[in-house]
Write a protein that holds these residues in place. Sequence first.
Motif, PDB file in Angstrom:
ATOM      1  N   LEU A   1       0.683  -1.119   0.065  1.00  0.00           N
ATOM      2  CA  LEU A   1       0.009   0.121  -0.119  1.00  0.00           C
ATOM      3  C   LEU A   1       0.786   1.428   0.055  1.00  0.00           C
ATOM      4  O   LEU A   1       1.793   1.455   0.889  1.00  0.00           O
ATOM      5  CB  LEU A   1      -0.971   0.047   1.409  1.00  0.00           C
ATOM      6  N   ASP A   2       0.435   2.266  -0.841  1.00  0.00           N
ATOM      7  CA  ASP A   2       1.098   3.528  -0.792  1.00  0.00           C
ATOM      8  C   ASP A   2       0.333   4.468   0.106  1.00  0.00           C
ATOM      9  O   ASP A   2       1.046   5.675   0.261  1.00  0.00           O
ATOM     10  CB  ASP A   2       1.513   4.020  -2.175  1.00  0.00           C
ATOM     11  N   GLN A   3      -0.761   4.141   0.572  1.00  0.00           N
ATOM     12  CA  GLN A   3      -1.633   4.925   1.375  1.00  0.00           C
ATOM     13  C   GLN A   3      -2.314   3.885   2.200  1.00  0.00           C
ATOM     14  O   GLN A   3      -2.635   3.007   1.921  1.00  0.00           O
ATOM     15  CB  GLN A   3      -2.535   5.999   0.534  1.00  0.00           C
ATOM     16  N   ASP A   4      -2.950   4.673   3.327  1.00  0.00           N
ATOM     17  CA  ASP A   4      -3.708   3.736   4.141  1.00  0.00           C
ATOM     18  C   ASP A   4      -5.099   3.165   3.557  1.00  0.00           C
ATOM     19  O   ASP A   4      -5.644   3.835   2.603  1.00  0.00           O
ATOM     20  CB  ASP A   4      -4.391   4.529   5.346  1.00  0.00           C
ATOM     21  N   LEU A   5      -5.384   2.102   3.552  1.00  0.00           N
ATOM     22  CA  LEU A   5      -6.603   1.275   3.367  1.00  0.00           C
ATOM     23  C   LEU A   5      -7.702   1.212   4.784  1.00  0.00           C
ATOM     24  O   LEU A   5      -7.152   0.491   5.507  1.00  0.00           O
ATOM     25  CB  LEU A   5      -6.362   0.059   2.585  1.00  0.00           C
ATOM     26  N   SER A   6      -8.727   1.707   4.238  1.00  0.00           N
ATOM     27  CA  SER A   6      -9.778   1.294   5.279  1.00  0.00           C
ATOM     28  C   SER A   6     -10.958   0.552   4.902  1.00  0.00           C
ATOM     29  O   SER A   6     -11.462   1.137   3.948  1.00  0.00           O
ATOM     30  CB  SER A   6     -10.515   2.807   6.116  1.00  0.00           C
ATOM     31  N   LEU A   7     -11.198  -0.301   5.493  1.00  0.00           N
ATOM     32  CA  LEU A   7     -12.384  -1.320   5.252  1.00  0.00           C
ATOM     33  C   LEU A   7     -13.407  -1.118   6.224  1.00  0.00           C
ATOM     34  O   LEU A   7     -13.299  -1.722   7.192  1.00  0.00           O
ATOM     35  CB  LEU A   7     -12.214  -2.719   4.968  1.00  0.00           C
ATOM     36  N   VAL A   8     -14.558  -0.443   5.954  1.00  0.00           N
ATOM     37  CA  VAL A   8     -15.614   0.204   6.746  1.00  0.00           C
ATOM     38  C   VAL A   8     -16.810  -0.922   6.429  1.00  0.00           C
ATOM     39  O   VAL A   8     -17.389  -0.935   5.449  1.00  0.00           O
ATOM     40  CB  VAL A   8     -16.070   1.503   6.605  1.00  0.00           C
ATOM     41  N   ALA A   9     -17.439  -1.356   7.640  1.00  0.00           N
ATOM     42  CA  ALA A   9     -18.647  -2.143   7.725  1.00  0.00           C
ATOM     43  C   ALA A   9     -19.557  -1.380   8.543  1.00  0.00           C
ATOM     44  O   ALA A   9     -19.356  -1.569   9.827  1.00  0.00           O
ATOM     45  CB  ALA A   9     -18.326  -3.674   8.204  1.00  0.00           C
ATOM     46  N   ASN A  10     -20.433  -0.964   7.851  1.00  0.00           N
ATOM     47  CA  ASN A  10     -21.500  -0.032   8.791  1.00  0.00           C
ATOM     48  C   ASN A  10     -22.625  -0.965   9.116  1.00  0.00           C
ATOM     49  O   ASN A  10     -23.902  -0.688   8.449  1.00  0.00           O
ATOM     50  CB  ASN A  10     -21.995   1.307   7.941  1.00  0.00           C
ATOM     51  N   GLY A  11     -22.674  -1.864   9.796  1.00  0.00           N
ATOM     52  CA  GLY A  11     -23.699  -2.868  10.212  1.00  0.00           C
ATOM     53  C   GLY A  11     -23.534  -4.080   9.757  1.00  0.00           C
ATOM     54  O   GLY A  11     -23.790  -5.220  10.037  1.00  0.00           O
ATOM     55  N   VAL A  12     -22.987  -4.045   8.305  1.00  0.00           N
ATOM     56  CA  VAL A  12     -22.849  -5.360   7.816  1.00  0.00           C
ATOM     57  C   VAL A  12     -21.558  -5.532   6.946  1.00  0.00           C
ATOM     58  O   VAL A  12     -21.272  -4.652   6.169  1.00  0.00           O
ATOM     59  CB  VAL A  12     -23.892  -5.677   6.585  1.00  0.00           C
ATOM     60  N   ALA A  13     -20.770  -6.604   7.246  1.00  0.00           N
ATOM     61  CA  ALA A  13     -19.683  -6.859   6.385  1.00  0.00           C
ATOM     62  C   ALA A  13     -19.785  -7.943   5.302  1.00  0.00           C
ATOM     63  O   ALA A  13     -20.518  -8.996   5.943  1.00  0.00           O
ATOM     64  CB  ALA A  13     -18.409  -7.305   7.342  1.00  0.00           C
ATOM     65  N   TYR A  14     -19.389  -7.887   4.218  1.00  0.00           N
ATOM     66  CA  TYR A  14     -19.480  -9.042   3.213  1.00  0.00           C
ATOM     67  C   TYR A  14     -17.959  -9.882   3.409  1.00  0.00           C
ATOM     68  O   TYR A  14     -17.020  -9.719   2.727  1.00  0.00           O
ATOM     69  CB  TYR A  14     -19.712  -8.519   2.051  1.00  0.00           C
ATOM     70  N   VAL A  15     -18.080 -11.251   3.726  1.00  0.00           N
ATOM     71  CA  VAL A  15     -16.931 -11.831   3.985  1.00  0.00           C
ATOM     72  C   VAL A  15     -17.117 -13.175   3.210  1.00  0.00           C
ATOM     73  O   VAL A  15     -17.938 -13.776   3.251  1.00  0.00           O
ATOM     74  CB  VAL A  15     -16.839 -11.911   5.472  1.00  0.00           C
ATOM     75  N   LEU A  16     -15.791 -13.719   2.699  1.00  0.00           N
ATOM     76  CA  LEU A  16     -15.693 -15.054   2.273  1.00  0.00           C
ATOM     77  C   LEU A  16     -14.548 -15.797   2.637  1.00  0.00           C
ATOM     78  O   LEU A  16     -13.543 -15.060   3.294  1.00  0.00           O
ATOM     79  CB  LEU A  16     -15.885 -15.128   0.801  1.00  0.00           C
ATOM     80  N   GLN A  17     -14.533 -17.007   2.369  1.00  0.00           N
ATOM     81  CA  GLN A  17     -13.061 -17.803   2.741  1.00  0.00           C
ATOM     82  C   GLN A  17     -12.719 -18.402   1.470  1.00  0.00           C
ATOM     83  O   GLN A  17     -13.358 -18.871   0.560  1.00  0.00           O
ATOM     84  CB  GLN A  17     -13.315 -18.862   3.913  1.00  0.00           C
ATOM     85  N   ASP A  18     -11.428 -18.682   1.320  1.00  0.00           N
ATOM     86  CA  ASP A  18     -10.701 -19.461   0.511  1.00  0.00           C
ATOM     87  C   ASP A  18     -10.656 -20.830   0.740  1.00  0.00           C
ATOM     88  O   ASP A  18     -11.267 -21.267   1.820  1.00  0.00           O
ATOM     89  CB  ASP A  18      -9.357 -19.053  -0.154  1.00  0.00           C
ATOM     90  N   ASN A  19     -10.100 -21.859   0.064  1.00  0.00           N
ATOM     91  CA  ASN A  19     -10.234 -23.365   0.461  1.00  0.00           C
ATOM     92  C   ASN A  19      -9.182 -23.563   1.610  1.00  0.00           C
ATOM     93  O   ASN A  19      -9.324 -24.783   2.035  1.00  0.00           O
ATOM     94  CB  ASN A  19      -9.915 -24.178  -0.814  1.00  0.00           C
ATOM     95  N   LEU A  20      -8.450 -22.513   2.141  1.00  0.00           N
ATOM     96  CA  LEU A  20      -7.709 -22.869   3.042  1.00  0.00           C
ATOM     97  C   LEU A  20      -8.299 -22.495   4.635  1.00  0.00           C
ATOM     98  O   LEU A  20      -7.601 -22.158   5.580  1.00  0.00           O
ATOM     99  CB  LEU A  20      -6.269 -22.266   3.098  1.00  0.00           C
ATOM    100  N   SER A  21      -9.335 -21.789   4.119  1.00  0.00           N
ATOM    101  CA  SER A  21     -10.084 -21.049   5.460  1.00  0.00           C
ATOM    102  C   SER A  21      -9.540 -19.860   5.868  1.00  0.00           C
ATOM    103  O   SER A  21      -9.764 -19.199   7.097  1.00  0.00           O
ATOM    104  CB  SER A  21     -10.295 -22.047   6.751  1.00  0.00           C
ATOM    105  N   ASN A  22      -8.740 -19.186   5.132  1.00  0.00           N
ATOM    106  CA  ASN A  22      -8.378 -17.694   5.293  1.00  0.00           C
ATOM    107  C   ASN A  22      -9.623 -16.763   4.788  1.00  0.00           C
ATOM    108  O   ASN A  22     -10.393 -17.179   3.995  1.00  0.00           O
ATOM    109  CB  ASN A  22      -7.097 -17.499   4.136  1.00  0.00           C
ATOM    110  N   SER A  23      -9.649 -15.902   5.690  1.00  0.00           N
ATOM    111  CA  SER A  23     -10.907 -14.965   5.513  1.00  0.00           C
ATOM    112  C   SER A  23     -10.562 -13.384   4.903  1.00  0.00           C
ATOM    113  O   SER A  23      -9.444 -13.059   4.960  1.00  0.00           O
ATOM    114  CB  SER A  23     -11.639 -14.647   6.790  1.00  0.00           C
ATOM    115  N   TYR A  24     -11.607 -13.194   4.181  1.00  0.00           N
ATOM    116  CA  TYR A  24     -11.396 -12.045   3.331  1.00  0.00           C
ATOM    117  C   TYR A  24     -12.663 -11.069   3.367  1.00  0.00           C
ATOM    118  O   TYR A  24     -13.921 -11.817   3.491  1.00  0.00           O
ATOM    119  CB  TYR A  24     -11.114 -12.101   1.998  1.00  0.00           C
ATOM    120  N   GLN A  25     -12.458  -9.844   3.584  1.00  0.00           N
ATOM    121  CA  GLN A  25     -13.662  -8.904   3.500  1.00  0.00           C
ATOM    122  C   GLN A  25     -13.680  -7.881   1.947  1.00  0.00           C
ATOM    123  O   GLN A  25     -12.631  -7.546   1.738  1.00  0.00           O
ATOM    124  CB  GLN A  25     -13.589  -7.906   4.798  1.00  0.00           C
TER     125      GLN A  25
END
Length: 237
Positions: free
Chosen positions: A211-235
């Motif tokens: 990253l060349d600048q800060d990254l913010s992932l805001v969830a305002n009540g709901v986050a959309y999340v998935l997993q890969d086949n190794l159970s690592n989680s991503y938003q």
Amino acid sequence: MNKSFVFLAISLVLTIGEACTQTPTQQTLIFEKSISNLRNQRYCEVLIGKRDWLKLEVRVFNTQGLNLCPEAQWSSLTKESIVKDYDASIAILNGPRYWMMDEIQAAGNTVNDVKETFGGIEMNLRATVKLSLLKQLMGSKNYTANEVARTTNFVYRAGSTVYELTSPAGDVYVMQSYSQIVNPSLNIKDLPVLSEQLKLPAGWTYRSRMLDQDLSLVANGVAYVLQDNLSNSYQRR
């Protein structure tokens, strides 16, 4: 119970807060609590679900801010004992995991003092899985986004490396934690070449970038999340 459901546990926590203004279509959020220096910090979760006819509420408890999930105690936990002790319909052990963001900020119901102790490991209530996710319980799929009820801001600082999945539709999901559930030897040094272990569906890609600048992932009540086949989680960004 399909282990891929554990991605629903996306945990949060924290100490002191600051304000964050979202896009004009969103209300202004005041993040009441935050905790920093999280990157590569170990944590574990216990999910407890109670069924009422066709409805199910899953509460997600997390060790963050309380302890680092001692291995001896964690390995002695069983789903069966938790179901019995808490009169639950289901119990899921989600961990160990390691955070990939640098800071978490939280607000609303995500900030609370509800605690439970599982096998001597103290945990705080961090999220509740929405009832609409009941259909996922009997076989949630990897690389499929689901909703998690929480109000948070995941902050990735400039100079940090982030790891992202991109769907065929162009949606970008940022890794929030890597897991040792499927591969007990997985560590942060493996992430730049994680695609060698992933079973990406057609059209999906994986990449790392600094990253060349800060990254913010805001969830305002709901986050959309998935997993890969190794159970690592991503938003989703």
